[in-house]
Structure formats: C-alpha cells, structure tokens
Design a protein around this motif. Structure first.
Motif, PDB file in Angstrom:
ATOM      1  N   VAL A  14       0.856  -1.183   0.000  1.00  0.00           N
ATOM      2  CA  VAL A  14       0.000   0.000   0.000  1.00  0.00           C
ATOM      3  C   VAL A  14       0.890   1.231   0.000  1.00  0.00           C
ATOM      4  O   VAL A  14       1.830   1.327   0.791  1.00  0.00           O
ATOM      5  N   GLU A  15       0.586   2.152  -0.914  1.00  0.00           N
ATOM      6  CA  GLU A  15       1.387   3.374  -1.025  1.00  0.00           C
ATOM      7  C   GLU A  15       0.756   4.485  -0.198  1.00  0.00           C
ATOM      8  O   GLU A  15      -0.382   4.388   0.236  1.00  0.00           O
ATOM      9  N   LYS A  16       1.509   5.542  -0.069  1.00  0.00           N
ATOM     10  CA  LYS A  16       1.005   6.736   0.610  1.00  0.00           C
ATOM     11  C   LYS A  16      -0.167   7.300  -0.196  1.00  0.00           C
ATOM     12  O   LYS A  16      -0.125   7.360  -1.424  1.00  0.00           O
ATOM     13  N   GLY A  17      -1.206   7.706   0.482  1.00  0.00           N
ATOM     14  CA  GLY A  17      -2.364   8.275  -0.196  1.00  0.00           C
ATOM     15  C   GLY A  17      -3.146   7.259  -0.997  1.00  0.00           C
ATOM     16  O   GLY A  17      -3.712   7.572  -2.036  1.00  0.00           O
ATOM     17  N   GLU A  18      -3.171   6.049  -0.511  1.00  0.00           N
ATOM     18  CA  GLU A  18      -3.903   5.008  -1.230  1.00  0.00           C
ATOM     19  C   GLU A  18      -4.846   4.264  -0.288  1.00  0.00           C
ATOM     20  O   GLU A  18      -4.547   4.070   0.886  1.00  0.00           O
ATOM     21  N   ILE A  19      -6.009   3.894  -0.841  1.00  0.00           N
ATOM     22  CA  ILE A  19      -6.908   3.032  -0.075  1.00  0.00           C
ATOM     23  C   ILE A  19      -6.828   1.649  -0.697  1.00  0.00           C
ATOM     24  O   ILE A  19      -7.075   1.484  -1.894  1.00  0.00           O
ATOM     25  N   TYR A  20      -6.455   0.682   0.115  1.00  0.00           N
ATOM     26  CA  TYR A  20      -6.313  -0.680  -0.388  1.00  0.00           C
ATOM     27  C   TYR A  20      -7.476  -1.510   0.114  1.00  0.00           C
ATOM     28  O   TYR A  20      -7.761  -1.551   1.315  1.00  0.00           O
ATOM     29  N   GLY A  21      -8.168  -2.165  -0.790  1.00  0.00           N
ATOM     30  CA  GLY A  21      -9.349  -2.933  -0.402  1.00  0.00           C
ATOM     31  C   GLY A  21      -9.024  -4.391  -0.121  1.00  0.00           C
ATOM     32  O   GLY A  21      -8.395  -5.061  -0.925  1.00  0.00           O
ATOM     33  N   LEU A  22      -9.471  -4.828   1.031  1.00  0.00           N
ATOM     34  CA  LEU A  22      -9.293  -6.232   1.400  1.00  0.00           C
ATOM     35  C   LEU A  22     -10.680  -6.864   1.406  1.00  0.00           C
ATOM     36  O   LEU A  22     -11.524  -6.506   2.226  1.00  0.00           O
ATOM     37  N   LEU A  23     -10.911  -7.778   0.473  1.00  0.00           N
ATOM     38  CA  LEU A  23     -12.254  -8.346   0.355  1.00  0.00           C
ATOM     39  C   LEU A  23     -12.244  -9.818   0.710  1.00  0.00           C
ATOM     40  O   LEU A  23     -11.229 -10.483   0.624  1.00  0.00           O
ATOM     41  N   GLY A  24     -13.414 -10.279   1.059  1.00  0.00           N
ATOM     42  CA  GLY A  24     -13.516 -11.695   1.360  1.00  0.00           C
ATOM     43  C   GLY A  24     -14.769 -11.966   2.145  1.00  0.00           C
ATOM     44  O   GLY A  24     -15.310 -11.077   2.796  1.00  0.00           O
ATOM     45  N   GLY A  25     -15.212 -13.215   2.071  1.00  0.00           N
ATOM     46  CA  GLY A  25     -16.403 -13.599   2.812  1.00  0.00           C
ATOM     47  C   GLY A  25     -16.087 -13.679   4.291  1.00  0.00           C
ATOM     48  O   GLY A  25     -14.991 -13.339   4.734  1.00  0.00           O
ATOM     49  N   ASN A  26     -17.063 -14.174   5.037  1.00  0.00           N
ATOM     50  CA  ASN A  26     -16.834 -14.330   6.473  1.00  0.00           C
ATOM     51  C   ASN A  26     -15.781 -15.413   6.687  1.00  0.00           C
ATOM     52  O   ASN A  26     -15.823 -16.464   6.071  1.00  0.00           O
ATOM     53  N   GLY A  27     -14.841 -15.131   7.575  1.00  0.00           N
ATOM     54  CA  GLY A  27     -13.810 -16.109   7.892  1.00  0.00           C
ATOM     55  C   GLY A  27     -12.766 -16.277   6.813  1.00  0.00           C
ATOM     56  O   GLY A  27     -12.044 -17.272   6.795  1.00  0.00           O
ATOM     57  N   ALA A  28     -12.655 -15.315   5.903  1.00  0.00           N
ATOM     58  CA  ALA A  28     -11.680 -15.437   4.824  1.00  0.00           C
ATOM     59  C   ALA A  28     -10.260 -15.100   5.296  1.00  0.00           C
ATOM     60  O   ALA A  28      -9.286 -15.469   4.662  1.00  0.00           O
ATOM     61  N   GLY A  29     -10.159 -14.386   6.410  1.00  0.00           N
ATOM     62  CA  GLY A  29      -8.837 -14.032   6.923  1.00  0.00           C
ATOM     63  C   GLY A  29      -8.556 -12.541   6.921  1.00  0.00           C
ATOM     64  O   GLY A  29      -7.437 -12.117   7.156  1.00  0.00           O
ATOM     65  N   LYS A  30      -9.595 -11.747   6.667  1.00  0.00           N
ATOM     66  CA  LYS A  30      -9.399 -10.288   6.626  1.00  0.00           C
ATOM     67  C   LYS A  30      -8.977  -9.737   7.986  1.00  0.00           C
ATOM     68  O   LYS A  30      -7.985  -9.006   8.097  1.00  0.00           O
TER      69      LYS A  30
END
Lengths: 299, 437
Positions: A26-42
């Motif tokens: 993840v860079e400065k000034g960036e929004i990084y999306g972490l997706l996944g179902g329930n229990g995926a490890g987010k």
C-alpha cells in the motif's frame, strides 16, 4: 518506498491456517481494499498489521522497517465490532485513547470538537456512548481511530450499521483522509464501497488470495457479458439469438448475458427491428459479480 | 511510563466519579460512625434504666439483697418487696402474675428452705430468653455476696479473717519470647520478655484489622478489577486499547488505579473512624479499657501497611488475570471463584492462627505468598518473629507478585483476543504459543 508492505505472510492457529501467504503493498495516499467472505482471513490480516498478533511466516514492513512499539501512535484502528466504553462520556474516552497514543489533551480536545462538528453531532461531546444510536456510535468509533492523526489507518467494515446519508458522510471523510496522504487498509463486504474507494484490491477466500491487483485492470480483464436493454414494446425471440445465454425480463427492461461482443450487437439489431430502443448498454462487470464468480467457483 | 499514568488516572477518575462508588463510600462511612459510637450510645440509653426484680419480704436474704444492691454504685437491678402470700403455691402464682402484667421485669422466688441454716435455692421468673443472661448473672453475683455475708455473720469471724477471705489471687501473665522482633521491651536476649497484655491487645486489634480490611478490600476491588477487564473485553474496547498501549502497562496501570482508589477510600474511612473516636463520649472508652496505641513499636505499623499493600497487589493481579480469561460478565463469578476461595482461606487460617500463632502449620503458611500478608503479620504481631524470616517472606511475596504480574499480563494479552466460551488452561497455553507470547 511503500508505506505498508506484506510479504508472503502466513498465520496458523494450530492446524488451521487463517491466512496463507498474503502479499500486498500500500502506497502513501492510497486506499487498499481487502475483500472476502466471512472467515476469509481479513481480520487476522489486519490484526497482524496492527501488531496484535505476529505472523508465523513472511514479514510486514512499515516504511521499510519492521514492527516496533513506536508505531503504536502512528496506527489507527477501527475494529469491525464497536469497541467503546458504554458507560463513559464520549469526550472522556476519546481523550483517553488519544492520550494513550501520545497526543496532548488540549490538542486532542480540539481535534475531537472538530470531528464532532464535521459529523454534525457536536452535542455528543458530553454524552455517554450507550445513549447514542448504533450509527452514531460508529461515528464516535471512527473518531477514536483517527483522533491522533495516524499515518496508517486500518478500517474493518467501517460503514456497517450506518444509514445511506451517514455512509456518504464517512465515505467522503475517508477520501479526504486519503487525499491528505494517509495510507488506508480497508475491508468490506460491500463491493460497491470498495469499487468507489479503492485503487488496488485483494480478494481472500478461505485464507488464500484468489485475486489481486489494480481494480481497473481486474475489471478490464473480465469480459463484458451483461447487456441492458430498454424498449418501448416487448421483444420476442431474444433467447434464440446465438451467443445469448440468459434473458431476464425485469419491470422496465431486459437484462441479458452474452458470450461475445458480436452477440450484443445482434441483440440491438433484433430489438430495433421490433420496437423503439430507449436504452442499450453493454455493462462492465461489477466487482460484486467478479467476487461471486471468483469466490463462488471455489464452493 | 506516560501511558501507564494515563491508564491509572483514567481508572481512578472513572470510579471516583461513579455514583455507585460514591454511595458505597458514604454508606460505609455512616456504618463506621454508627459502629464506633454504638457502645456509648447503647450505654447512654441503658443508663438509669433499672431492671425491677420482685421478691417476697420478710427474710434476711431479701433485705440483704436490697442492702447490697443499694450499696452498689451502678447497680442495674432494684429489688421491689412484696408481702409474703402465705403458701409456696400462692407465692408462685402471685409472682407469675406480677411478671405477666409487667409490674416487675422478673421475680425471684425462693424454692426450698427445708434445712434450717442451709442457703435456699432460687428460681428467677422473667419473660427473658435463655440468651439474656445479664440480669440472672448479676442476681447470681448478688446472691453469692449475700450468702457470704450471712455465713460470715453466722461464723462470727473477725475483720482480719474476713479481709483474708476476700483478698483476690494475683496472677500476672508474662510472655517469654525467643525471637527478637516485635518485642516492646527487649531485642537482644535469647529469652526476652514478650509483650505486655496491653501491647498484646493492641497487636491483636491490628492483626484482626489487617485481616478484615484486606479481605474486604479484596472482595471489593478484586471483583471490580476483574469485572472491569471483562467489560472491556465484552465491549471490545480492548482491541482498540492494545493497539494503543502495551498490555503490561495497561494492566499495571489499571491495578495501580484500583489500588489508589482503595487507599483513598481506606484513608477516608480511617479519618472518619478517628474523628468519631475523638468525640468526647468515646475518648474515655480507650483509657478505661487500657488501650494505648502508642505502646507497640512503630515497626508493627510499618509492617501493617507493607503487608496490606503487597497482599492487595498480589490478589488484584490474580483477579485481573481471571477477568481477562472470560469474555462475558455472567461467566466471571465462576472464573474468580478460586481466587475468592484463596482469600477466604487466608482469612480463616488467620482466625485459627490467632489462637495458635506459634504452630508449625502457621509458620509454614506464613511463607506461602497467598497467605503471607495475613499470617506473617499475625506472627509478628502476636508472637515475634526473627527478622530474617520476615524479610524472607516479603522477598517470596514480592517475587510472587512479579511472577504473577508477568503471567497475568500474558493471560491478559492472550485472553483478550480469545472470545467465545471460557478457555481451558490448555487452550490458553496453546493460544500463547500461537500468538507467540
């Protein structure tokens, strides 16, 4: 240098692998999306980034350096479940949390008043948290995460429990923070939010990374399979056209699925021959569809 | 260090300002005031209130009894004479009636005067229960004296002979002490004289006070600490907290905050008690009962404070660890049960030990850190203990505090991230490994 970097990070609880070799930057000034179902490890991934738990393998770098105690004041965390003292006044607990992270009381007080003003709830300053509605508690929780002006912000399901108006308010705030140069790790079930906010995403499924990269590239790599058609009169025979796999008749329009672009053109010709066409659109796949396709495959 | 102070301040202020804390403190202060003043208030009300005892006139015993009671300075009994009813049956009936209609509080009836010269037996009729022994024992003493007087008169003894008969026996109690510490009079000798009765009484009060205070403070503050941690866990504040401050600082900040709260409350209670004791109606109570709090060495007071503090810390730390194991307040009672039982055991061993402070069992118990605060102080206060034993026990206690502090912080750190059902010890150990703690 990247602000946040995960390299092949793995976490196991006993025999169970919670996160399997995740890598992201993840860079400065960036929004990084972490997706996944329930229990995926987010959440496990986020907890590792926060230093709450340590990875079994791989490494996490912050500005190129490993985790250290000094980082505590630079990290902001919004947990998925609300974490506030129900019986303590908003001002008392926010100032307490700010003080713990090394902000002076006066500075924190000013910041808190500013945030409450921004969220249009200045009257909550002296209220107990249990007196507030769920959505308003979420606002306070958000303030708790950003009160010390952290460089790295970790938002776990930031918009859950909010009404549409407040979602927009918080979304605008997150974008504002991004533009100020904060690095944000963002998780959500809501694909539309992720689509709006994130530049890069990573989809987790059962501890594994199933899809990763720039949102735009991911979308472009998926064929445009969906066609929207709105006509003045009903059209017959759409289903018999070559390349059309599905015809769904909605209240006002048809939704079709095609295998190739030529089939889409065929649909348009057929429709125009029968009635006036009000709308014809070849739709780019939504993240939601990509997600369901990716994660659904594994089922 | 700064965040430690922040946690401490936050814990302290939140409780000091809470309504429940304020009301409990006021309630206790009132109870203490009532307790301290109770003896003088009771004596104030009972003063001048005489128990009327009826008796039949016309014999030497009744008139002797009356003369004796009139001669007493603070006699609580007064004899009312009634004319003899003729027969024992009539006497009995008259007496019963007099008691029943409240004319007198009790009636003394002679039952047999069969053999002339022998002192008769008596029956005392009253509405009192078997536990109200005050009046009857006073009557007994009075009758005993009357009997003695009559006998003396009968035997025609000289004044000297009477004086000889009445002279009290002298028995002085002296404690022989092989240790050196805790003695008020000597420190060097191998068989030094121990404490005087007055010193022993004051020590006894201090020992008892420590046990009661510690037990009360633990059941109050231990529970408060544990439930606060559980509440933080169940409301998930914990997740935000441990990303802000290290768990060790967090836990010790909390324990110190609680400790400060306890000391503040205790100080207030002591001030209230002292203020009440200095009221004029209470002041002579102490001098009358030979209680001089200056008679014991200052070291005993220092040990008192030291053992109170160390005991408080050890237990509150244990309570904190238990609080971090469970995630719901409903499960807390069960989890802290072992610690509560431990503090109860310390209390009861102490009570037992007051009667036998020199036994081997007590000596061993005084080195077990969970019992040291109560039992070692009891040994010092009641008996006198070699100095090395005291410092050894304190060293073990401090080591235990550090060890359990470290362990509790680990449990806290692990337990905080374990939600759901209460984990077993095995699960906690596994989690510690998994979290690399």
């Amino acid at each position: 240098m990247s602000v946040l970097q995960l390299e092949e990070v793995t976490k196991r609880y006993g025999d169970k692998t919670a996160v399997n070799g995740i890598s992201l930057t993840v860079e400065k000034g960036e929004i990084y999306g972490l997706l996944g179902g329930n229990g995926a490890g987010k959440t496990t991934t986020m907890r590792m980034v926060l230093g709450l738990i340590y990875p079994d393998e791989g490494r996490i770098r912050y500005h190129g350096k490993p985790y250290s105690k000094e980082l505590l004041g630079k990290l902001g965390y919004l947990p998925e479940e609300r974490g506030l003292y129900p019986k303590i006044k908003v001002s008392d607990q926010i100032l307490y949390l700010a003080e713990l992270r090394g902000v002076s009381r006066a500075t924190a007080d000013k910041a808190l008043k500013g945030w409450l003003e921004k969220f249009e709830v200045p009257e909550y300053y002296g209220k107990k948290v249990e007196e507030l509605s769920k959505g308003n508690q979420q606002k306070i929780q958000f303030i708790a995460a950003v009160i010390h002006d952290p460089d790295i912000l970790i938002l776990d399901e930031a918009f859950s429990g909010l009404d549409p108006v407040n979602v927009e308010l918080l979304k605008a705030t997150v974008i504002e923070l991004r533009d100020k140069g904060k690095t944000i790790l963002f998780s959500s079930h809501r694909m539309d939010h992720v689509e709006e906010l994130c530049r890069n995403i990573c989809i987790l499924h059962r501890s594994n990374t199933v899809l990763k990269g720039s949102l735009r590239e991911i979308k472009a790599s998926y064929p445009k399979e969906r066609v929207l058609l709105e006509t003045a009169a009903p059209i017959s025979g759409l289903g018999e056209l070559p390349g059309v796999t599905l015809v769904k008749q909605e209240e006002t329009h048809y939704e079709l699925r095609v295998t190739d672009p030529a089939a889409a053109q065929q649909i348009l010709h057929t429709a125009m021959a029968e009635a006036a066409v009000n709308r014809f659109q070849i739709v780019e796949p939504t993240l939601n569809e990509i997600f369901i396709k990716k994660v659904g495959d594994g089922e | 260090m700064r965040s430690f102070w922040t946690v401490m301040k936050f814990t302290f202020l939140n409780h000091v300002r809470s309504k429940s804390f304020i009301s409990v403190t006021i309630l206790f202060a009132l109870l203490i005031s009532a307790g301290v003043n109770a003896p003088s208030v009771i004596s104030y009300f009972s003063e001048g209130k005489l128990t009327k005892v009826g008796a039949f006139a016309g014999n030497a015993i009744t008139s002797g009894l009356k003369a004796y009671l009139n001669g007493q300075d603070k006699a609580k009994l007064v004899v009312t004479e009634y004319p003899d009813q003729g027969s024992p049956a009539a006497d009995e009936e008259f007496a019963r009636k007099a008691v029943a209609n409240g004319e007198v509080n009790g009636f003394l009836v002679m039952t047999s005067s069969a053999t002339p010269g022998a002192f008769p037996a008596f029956r005392y009729l009253s509405k009192g229960t078997i536990t109200q022994t005050g009046t009857s024992s006073q009557l007994e003493t009075a009758l005993q004296t009357v009997k003695l007087n009559l006998t003396v008169k009968e035997l025609k003894l000289t004044k000297e002979q009477v004086a000889q008969l009445y002279a009290p026996v002298a028995l002085e109690r002296i404690q022989i002490n092989s240790g050196s510490v805790g003695s008020g009079t000597d420190t060097g000798g191998t068989a030094a004289e121990g404490k005087t009765p007055s010193e022993q009484l004051v020590s006894y009060i201090l020992v008892y006070a420590l046990m009661v205070l510690l037990f009360m403070a633990l059941s109050m503050y231990g529970n408060m600490t544990a439930s606060e941690i559980t509440a933080e866990k169940s409301s998930r504040v914990m997740e935000v907290l441990i990303t802000s401050v290290s768990p060790l600082k967090q836990m010790f900040g909390k324990v110190f905050g609680m400790f400060l709260l306890g000391v503040a409350q205790m100080a207030l209670f002591i001030v209230v008690a002292l203020a009440n004791l200095n009221l004029p109606n209470n002041r002579d109570f102490f001098s009358k009962n030979d209680l001089d709090f200056g008679s014991i060495p200052a070291s005993l007071y220092i040990y008192f404070v030291l053992f109170y503090l160390l005991g408080f810390f050890l237990y509150v730390i244990l309570y904190a660890a238990m609080g971090s194991i469970v995630s719901r307040t409903e499960e807390l009672g069960q989890a802290i049960m072992p610690i509560t039982l431990l503090s109860l055991a310390a209390f009861y061993i102490g009570i037992y030990g007051i009667n036998a402070p020199s036994g081997t069992f007590i000596r061993v118990a005084s080195f077990i850190p969970f019992f040291t605060p109560n039992i070692m102080f009891l040994r010092i206060g009641m008996f006198g203990v070699p100095e090395w034993e005291i410092w050894l026990s304190i060293a073990i206690l401090v080591a235990a505090i550090l060890f359990f502090g470290w362990l509790s912080a680990k449990i806290y750190r692990t337990g905080v991230l374990m939600y759901g059902k209460r984990p077993s010890i095995k699960e906690i150990r596994k989690a510690m490994k998994a979290y690399k703690l």
